[in-house]
Design a protein around this motif. Structure first.
Motif: not given
Length: 233
Positions: A75-80, A95-106, A210-219
């Motif tokens: 999931l985190e890879g897909r968000l990125n 480079a990277g700002n939008i993906s980082q902002g999208l993941v962190s903000g979400s 550097k935890t992949r928090v996006g992959n924790m969403i299903p929890a």
């Protein structure tokens, strides 16, 4: 209007983030200090949410199962990936700002007790008070985060709206056959599970992990299902 609360919250994030673009001239060392201060507050919020757990075992199992699902789905890879696609389309020079902002903000705007409780209140009782309070807080969080992460934070207002709208509509539907006591337990358990994820976000913001928090969403959804299943016995 059933979805007024989620709409106001999403709009507050977008407006706050848009104003944050004006303050991008803030020195990097000051941005870093602001981000770390936010990280400390987020860690504190996570600890507070974790304390709401009604069953630590359910929290742990929900996280383990949820992470496995998230890792398999990446999931985190897909968000990125969405963020990088937007960078390409919008011609982002950082480079990277939008993906980082999208993941962190979400993660910041979506995961939390207020989003869940707000959705339940709006769906079950038509009360948007919690959403309005959350909107006020998210406005300022988005403003500060945008100075560091840029446009991605603003875009995260869109998934925040859809997530909260889904909870609101779902609450209106399943409230008809789920006892209020079960809903109360479910809210506390999901809040605790989300608190662990929020805690992880805070550590990431502090550059501790550097935890992949996006992959924790299903929890979060695993916790909801677990509470419901247990209530049947």
């Amino acid at each position: 209007m059933l979805l007024l609360g989620p709409f106001v919250n999403g709009l507050a994030i977008i407006i706050g983030g848009s104003l944050g673009l004006i303050f991008t001239f803030i020195p990097e060392h000051m941005k870093d200090s602001i981000l770390k201060a936010q990280g400390l507050v987020v860690i504190g919020l996570g600890i507070q949410m974790i304390s709401a757990s009604t069953d630590v075992i359910i929290t742990l199992l929900s996280l383990i199962i949820g992470v496995v699902i998230g890792e398999i789905l990446d999931l985190e890879g897909r968000l990125n990936g969405v963020g990088h696609w937007l960078e390409f389309k919008l011609g982002d020079k950082n480079a990277g700002n939008i993906s980082q902002g999208l993941v962190s903000g979400s993660m910041i705007f979506i995961i939390g007790a207020m989003g869940i409780v707000g959705g339940l209140d709006a769906g079950m009782r038509g009360d948007n008070t919690v959403f309005y309070t959350k909107s006020f807080m998210d406005f300022f969080i988005a403003l500060v985060m945008t100075t560091t992460y840029g446009l991605g934070v603003i875009i995260s207002g869109i998934p925040a709206f859809f997530y909260e709208a889904l909870i609101t509509l779902g609450a209106k539907g399943f409230a008809q056959f789920i006892p209020e006591s079960v809903l109360s337990t479910m809210t506390k358990q999901v809040s605790a599970t989300g608190g662990v994820i929020i805690f992880a976000i805070g550590l990431n913001m502090m550059n501790v992990t550097k935890t992949r928090v996006g992959n924790m969403i299903p929890a979060i959804f695993v916790a909801m299902i677990a509470v419901y299943i247990i209530s049947l016995f």
